[in-house]
Design an enzyme around this catalytic site. Structure first.
Site, PDB file in Angstrom:
ATOM      1  CB  SER A   1      -1.115  -0.089   1.296  1.00  0.00           C
ATOM      2  OG  SER A   1      -2.253   0.978   1.257  1.00  0.00           O
TER       3      SER A   1
ATOM      4  CG  ASP B   1      -6.322  -3.033  -4.316  1.00  0.00           C
ATOM      5  OD1 ASP B   1      -6.857  -2.015  -4.070  1.00  0.00           O
ATOM      6  OD2 ASP B   1      -5.067  -2.616  -3.861  1.00  0.00           O
TER       7      ASP B   1
ATOM      8  CG  HIS C   1      -5.450  -2.264  -0.620  1.00  0.00           C
ATOM      9  ND1 HIS C   1      -4.464  -1.666  -1.582  1.00  0.00           N
ATOM     10  CD2 HIS C   1      -4.997  -1.618   0.669  1.00  0.00           C
ATOM     11  CE1 HIS C   1      -4.156  -1.083  -0.874  1.00  0.00           C
ATOM     12  NE2 HIS C   1      -4.128  -0.403   0.184  1.00  0.00           N
TER      13      HIS C   1
END
Length: 632
Positions: A485, A573, A605
């Site tokens: 991320s 995602d 994600h």
């Protein structure tokens, strides 16, 4: 700091990333049942065990869910007949609430939010609203998050407040509705009266609360618990009077902040510990490098002393029955986490389970808090894992894996770390710096990141590498960066801004185009970007700010990349679209840069399926072994 002279075989990827034997225990309100997670067809599902005086044989438990995807969030309702759990579809984050009826074991779980494409943004149980749950739900339109009350037994849904103005609504035990709304300067707490009129209650500074203030209604219906910096640097618990907006400090710790990790990671324990019967506040969690819990009542102080004496580590989730006799708790530990059942009447405590019993704690690396000073003098609390079994007197400096966390308004915590242990048991040192912007280390530390994406935030990572090299924990020619991320963004910035610092890089669902990422966020959350992404990075709808965002985006500097790169992406995602990773891979391969790319079709994600995690780490391990010389 010492390394064990015995170098065991690396812990297998299956032992690390297969589902734990048991996880997340919670006791029912009447103290008669224990609910927990355990594998079924390689996925964690919910099981229940009737508690007896002497029998804690978890193998006798009954499975009550049959989900194809791992269940992570399960909860008792105020009626011990019903259990709830949250589930999405292959990582799309459209979580629904499901009900399990323990008195009807043959019945399938019931979706209490059966609206296609809808998402439960928040689920709470409000003291005094017996038989009901309260959810934030966009069931009418994607951009409208309504506050809804749902009767657990029947599924009847009532809209308490519509989401037309973008407020984040909640209700008190008195059924009064309040909402937090973003304003130009911060966040405004408002009451919505029955006639629809809005009454301003209080304001919170936007730069103090990137995701908005804490708002936990107290059981009296007249106040809520929140956090305040006041005129200091530490976040402290406070009681806010809903009639006047006045905040009164409840407690304070001289060096630790109120623990807000659950704001971005809801599965982690909340900062406020409450009485299971009355809902009153009995304890507060604080955090810095390690956690501290401070009791607010004499009764809980006595319980807390007993619980903290059960095992080493930091106290994690805590639940009790309504009587306060039976307590279930889990301990976060860097090598040997555990869960316990404690009887406060008799003082008897029993080990429920060690979730990773298959792994010998002696084969794992200690998680060591260390302090690094950035070039501008800012202290960077960090966590260091040294290679298992290597004696520093007999071995050269090891290869290093730098692991920046996601967020960035988040943090790493002390405890068991699967990712770090995978590499530490294969000859690598692992360093996890809490760079500026990380939460939990004071207001100044967090706000030092404003305007510093790809700037001082990256300098912090470079300084962390230099610290590791200087202290003999890293070979400067064998340093890799691995992040997910925001950490993936940091990895991409690392190979574009400082292309010769890293011998290899792994990007896991990382941001490559800041403007594109912001534009892809769900419509419902976009008003709340003002005091996090817009403040810290910029607004992509403002041309000059968009230009600056592009200058801070890895996608604009791929011509500088010479470092071997590996990218992992979830096809579903909703935060970082697959197209971002596709663009990076296509452009780098066109230039002839080595880039390995793996897309998982059933992930979003954060990867959840154990076979995918095993694949990711096998491939990442082979990749880093090739370029850094660690053990594959």
């Amino acid at each position: 700091m010492t390394r064990s002279p015995v170098r065991p075989e690396p812990v297998s990827v299956a032992d690390l990333f297969a589902p734990p034997e048991y996880a997340r225990p919670a006791i029912s309100p009447d103290g008669r049942w224990l609910a927990f997670l355990a594998p079924w067809r390689s996925r964690l599902n919910v099981w229940v065990l009737r508690l007896g005086d002497d029998d804690l044989d978890l193998s006798r438990a009954r499975r009550v869910t049959a989900d194809h995807r791992t269940v992570l969030d399960h909860r008792w309702t105020d009626d011990p007949r019903f259990l709830l759990y949250l589930q999405d579809d292959d990582g799309d984050e459209n979580h629904h609430v499901y009900r399990v009826d323990l008195e009807d074991p043959d019945a399938a779980a019931v979706d209490l939010t059966p609206y296609p494409g809808a998402r439960v943004w928040e689920l709470t149980q409000v003291p005094g609203l017996t038989g009901s749950i309260v959810v934030s739900l966009n069931h009418r339109a994607p951009g409208l998050i309504d506050l809804c009350e749902i009767k657990v037994a029947t599924g009847e849904l009532t809209v308490l407040a519509d989401g037309i103005d973008g407020s984040s609504w909640f209700t008190t035990s008195a059924r009064e509705v309040y909402g937090v709304t973003v304003t130009e300067k911060g966040w405004e707490l408002r009451q919505r009266r029955p006639d629809g009129e809005l009454r301003r209650v209080a304001e919170f500074a936007g730069d103090d609360f990137p995701y908005g203030p804490l708002t936990r209604p107290a059981p009296d219906g007249r106040s809520l618990w929140t956090g305040t910096y006041g005129d200091g640097d530490r976040l402290r618990p406070a009681r806010l009077d809903l009639a006047t907006g006045e905040q009164t400090e409840i407690d304070r710790h001289p060096t630790h902040d109120l623990d807000t990790t659950s704001v971005v990671a809801p599965l982690l324990p909340a900062p406020f510990i409450t009485d299971a019967r009355t809902g009153e506040l009995i304890g507060v969690r604080y955090s810095r490098e390690r956690q501290v819990i401070r009791p607010l009542t004499e009764a809980f102080a006595e319980v807390l002393r007993a619980l903290e004496g059960l095992a080493d580590g930091d106290l994690g989730g805590v639940s009790s029955d309504r009587s306060g006799r039976y307590w279930v708790t889990s301990f976060n530990h860097d090598r040997d986490p555990s869960s316990w059942l404690y009887d406060h009447v008799t003082g008897r405590a029993r080990l429920l389970f060690r979730p990773l019993r298959r792994v010998d704690p002696d084969t794992l690396a200690p998680n060591m808090p260390v302090s690094i000073t950035a070039r501008d003098g800012l202290e960077l609390p960090s966590y260091l894992f040294l290679p298992v079994g290597q004696d520093p007197e007999e071995h050269a400096a090891p290869p290093l894996v730098l692991m920046p966390h996601g967020g960035p308004w988040a943090r790493d915590t002390w405890g068991f770390d699967l990712f770090a242990q995978y590499f530490a048991t294969r000859g690598y040192a692992v360093l996890k710096p809490q760079f500026r912007g990380s939460t939990g280390f004071g207001r100044e530390h967090m706000q030092a990141a404003i305007g510093e994406f790809a700037g001082a935030m990256h300098d912090d990572l470079v300084d962390a590498v230099e610290w590791a090299v200087t202290h003999g924990h890293a070979d400067p020619a064998r340093v890799a960066i691995f992040g997910g991320s925001y950490g993936g963004y940091a990895a991409l910035i690392g190979v574009t801004v400082t292309p010769h610092l890293f011998a290899a890089a792994v990007d896991y669902v990382g941001v490559s185009d800041l403007a594109a990422t912001m534009r892809s966020f769900p419509e419902a959350v976009r008003p709340g970007l003002r005091h996090n992404y817009h403040l810290y990075i910029g607004d992509p709808d403002v041309p000059e700010q968009e230009a600056d965002m592009l200058a801070r985006s890895p996608i604009s500097h791929l011509d500088r990349v010479v470092t071997p790169l590996m990218i992992f992406q979830g096809a579903n995602d909703v935060r970082v679209k697959k197209s971002e990773s596709d663009n990076v891979v296509e452009r780098l391969r066109t230039r002839g840069v080595e880039v390995a790319y793996r897309v998982f079709d059933d992930e979003g994600h954060a990867f959840l399926n154990p076979e995918n995690l095993m694949t990711m780490f096998r491939e990442a391990g082979e990749f880093l072994a090739e370029h850094l010389g660690g053990r594959p």
